[in-house]
Design an enzyme around this catalytic site. Structure first.
Site, mmCIF file in Angstrom:
data_model
loop_
_atom_site.group_PDB
_atom_site.id
_atom_site.type_symbol
_atom_site.label_atom_id
_atom_site.label_comp_id
_atom_site.label_asym_id
_atom_site.label_seq_id
_atom_site.Cartn_x
_atom_site.Cartn_y
_atom_site.Cartn_z
ATOM 1 N N LYS A 137 -49.473 -15.850 10.141
ATOM 2 C CA LYS A 137 -47.987 -15.635 11.438
ATOM 3 C C LYS A 137 -47.725 -15.305 12.747
ATOM 4 C CE LYS A 137 -44.388 -18.132 13.381
ATOM 5 N NZ LYS A 137 -44.182 -19.454 13.778
ATOM 6 N N LYS A 140 -36.936 -11.321 16.970
ATOM 7 C CA LYS A 140 -37.328 -10.722 15.139
ATOM 8 C C LYS A 140 -38.937 -10.457 15.147
ATOM 9 C CE LYS A 140 -37.238 -14.536 13.182
ATOM 10 N NZ LYS A 140 -38.114 -15.182 12.376
HETATM 11 P P1 NAP Z 1 -32.193 -21.570 13.756
HETATM 12 O O1 NAP Z 1 -32.179 -23.360 14.318
HETATM 13 O O2 NAP Z 1 -31.259 -21.144 14.001
HETATM 14 O O3 NAP Z 1 -31.813 -22.160 11.822
HETATM 15 C C1 NAP Z 1 -31.579 -22.006 11.449
HETATM 16 C C2 NAP Z 1 -31.073 -21.867 10.072
HETATM 17 O O4 NAP Z 1 -30.796 -20.989 9.151
HETATM 18 C C3 NAP Z 1 -29.603 -22.672 9.711
HETATM 19 O O5 NAP Z 1 -29.656 -23.978 9.300
HETATM 20 C C4 NAP Z 1 -28.965 -21.398 9.098
HETATM 21 O O6 NAP Z 1 -27.714 -21.473 8.878
HETATM 22 C C5 NAP Z 1 -29.909 -20.882 8.279
HETATM 23 N N1 NAP Z 1 -28.894 -19.279 7.968
HETATM 24 C C6 NAP Z 1 -29.249 -18.460 8.427
HETATM 25 N N2 NAP Z 1 -29.052 -17.681 7.558
HETATM 26 C C7 NAP Z 1 -28.073 -17.216 6.613
HETATM 27 C C8 NAP Z 1 -28.125 -16.915 5.628
HETATM 28 N N3 NAP Z 1 -28.193 -15.543 5.848
HETATM 29 N N4 NAP Z 1 -28.252 -18.189 4.900
HETATM 30 C C9 NAP Z 1 -27.646 -19.415 4.277
HETATM 31 N N5 NAP Z 1 -28.166 -20.036 5.281
HETATM 32 C C10 NAP Z 1 -28.831 -19.170 6.641
HETATM 33 O O7 NAP Z 1 -33.480 -21.631 13.544
HETATM 34 P P2 NAP Z 1 -34.704 -22.272 13.805
HETATM 35 O O8 NAP Z 1 -35.664 -22.598 14.759
HETATM 36 O O9 NAP Z 1 -34.825 -23.762 12.544
HETATM 37 O O10 NAP Z 1 -36.293 -21.160 12.781
HETATM 38 C C11 NAP Z 1 -35.906 -21.334 11.328
HETATM 39 C C12 NAP Z 1 -37.556 -20.235 10.711
HETATM 40 O O11 NAP Z 1 -38.543 -21.109 10.876
HETATM 41 C C13 NAP Z 1 -37.133 -19.260 11.753
HETATM 42 O O12 NAP Z 1 -37.555 -18.028 10.450
HETATM 43 C C14 NAP Z 1 -38.386 -19.015 12.648
HETATM 44 O O13 NAP Z 1 -38.802 -18.107 13.285
HETATM 45 C C15 NAP Z 1 -38.865 -19.762 12.205
HETATM 46 N N6 NAP Z 1 -40.104 -21.165 13.464
HETATM 47 C C16 NAP Z 1 -38.880 -21.676 14.433
HETATM 48 C C17 NAP Z 1 -40.060 -22.833 15.302
HETATM 49 C C18 NAP Z 1 -38.983 -22.834 16.183
HETATM 50 O O14 NAP Z 1 -39.909 -23.532 17.094
HETATM 51 N N7 NAP Z 1 -38.090 -22.381 16.328
HETATM 52 C C19 NAP Z 1 -41.085 -22.333 14.949
HETATM 53 C C20 NAP Z 1 -41.806 -21.745 13.849
HETATM 54 C C21 NAP Z 1 -40.963 -20.770 12.960
HETATM 55 P P3 NAP Z 1 -26.253 -22.127 9.533
HETATM 56 O O15 NAP Z 1 -26.287 -23.680 10.359
HETATM 57 O O16 NAP Z 1 -24.903 -21.837 8.853
HETATM 58 O O17 NAP Z 1 -26.236 -21.033 11.167
#
Ligand code: NAP
Length: 292
Positions: free
Chosen positions: A171, A239
């Site tokens: 990744k 990040k």
């Molecule tokens: P996001 O929308 O910011 O969602 C993050 C999620 O993680 C939320 O549900 C948040 O809960 C939860 N969370 C964060 N810290 C936590 C903790 N300490 N304890 C419990 N829950 C926690 O992010 P996302 O875009 O879905 O991305 C998630 C992952 O996928 C990341 O590692 C990102 O790099 C990766 N990713 C993202 C994409 C993209 O296009 N978005 C593509 C590939 C990979 P709350 O609702 O309480 O904040």
């Protein structure tokens, strides 16, 4: 059919868990802040009060949270998955985090008899909604084979890359290409504007040629339309770039274009765009070009 638990219902986790429900799996979900789980509950998921409860009620637990310390917290912290870990449980972390910490978490889970796969994804929120993610997997081969049908409910291209951490390293390699493409898209669009071309027509024509990319096709039009709503947030990309650059340091490796991208995104964050989508990088290039 295996019972699945899903922790982290953000931009990616929500549609991924919906695809698991659509595939017929029994699903228990947990989200730190309330509200996000309601949509899943009305689609048939059970809502748990802690990651520990998710693990107790599942054969396979998927985590999709933000960063390395967040994965450590939901798996190893108080009320975490490890408190209900046992022989037969498989934990699949689909977040993008440190390969080194992934190996350490995997070793701690192994001591309980549970197994861990790292399975970060590429394809964005669109791929998550459409169930067409690319999934890069590290970890034990038998656990991978057992869980393949689950991964196939969320993704299209699924490759086992090797032992624990190999999925995360792949990744990071992906993110090197992502930012290289994004810099190219921004330079191209600013060039088109200064040269008096129609930026949308430039995207249309170049999308069919050898220089096309996912970023050009999916993020180029958003950048032109000033649509900076996040699919992938700038702060999450930063990040990932820190993880790439620190792995590069460990390997004595120069990564000039990734370093430049990290600096340009720093400028974007300093301008208050950390919560915007990565296509907002166009604003930095417009400023360098004297366009705004
Ligand atoms: P996001 O929308 O910011 O969602 C993050 C999620 O993680 C939320 O549900 C948040 O809960 C939860 N969370 C964060 N810290 C936590 C903790 N300490 N304890 C419990 N829950 C926690 O992010 P996302 O875009 O879905 O991305 C998630 C992952 O996928 C990341 O590692 C990102 O790099 C990766 N990713 C993202 C994409 C993209 O296009 N978005 C593509 C590939 C990979 P709350 O609702 O309480 O904040």
């Amino acid at each position: 059919m295996k019972r699945i638990g899903f922790i982290g219902l953000g931009i990616m986790g929500r549609p991924m868990s919906q695809n698991l429900l659509k595939a017929g799996y029994t699903l228990t979900v947990y989200n730190r802040s309330k509200g996000a789980a309601e949509e899943l509950a009305s689609a048939g998921a059970k809502v748990a009060g802690s990651p520990r409860q998710v693990a107790a009620e599942s054969d396979v637990v998927i985590t999709m949270v933000t960063d390395t310390p967040d994965v450590e917290q939901v798996i190893l912290g108080a009320g975490g998955v490890i408190e209900a870990a046992r022989e037969g449980l498989v934990v699949i972390d689909m977040s993008t985090i440190s390969p080194k910490v992934t190996r350490a978490i995997s070793a701690k889970l192994s001591a309980t008899g549970a197994q861990m796969l790292d399975a970060p994804v590429s394809g964005g929120d669109k791929g998550a909604r459409e169930g067409t993610l690319t999934i890069m997997v590290g970890g034990p081969e038998a656990a991978f084979s057992d869980c393949l049908p689950i991964l196939q409910a969320m993704g299209k291209k699924i490759v086992r890359m090797g032992e624990s951490g190999a999925g995360q390293l792949t990744k990071l390699a992906n993110q090197i290409l992502v930012v290289g493409n994004m810099i190219g898209v921004c330079e191209c669009l600013v060039f088109a504007k200064k040269a008096g071309l129609d930026q949308k027509l430039v995207i249309e024509s170049l999308s069919a040629g050898a220089a096309s990319s996912w970023s050009l096709v999916n993020l180029g039009p958003k950048a032109v339309d000033r649509d900076f709503a996040p699919g992938f947030k700038v702060k999450l990309l930063q990040k990932d770039l820190k993880l790439v650059l620190s792995s590069g340091d460990e390997l004595d490796l120069a990564l000039p274009s990734t370093s430049a991208a990290h600096q340009l995104y720093n400028a974007l964050q300093a301008a208050g765009s950390g919560e915007e989508g990565t296509q907002a990088l166009i604003k930095v290039f417009e400023q360098l070009a004297g366009l705004r």
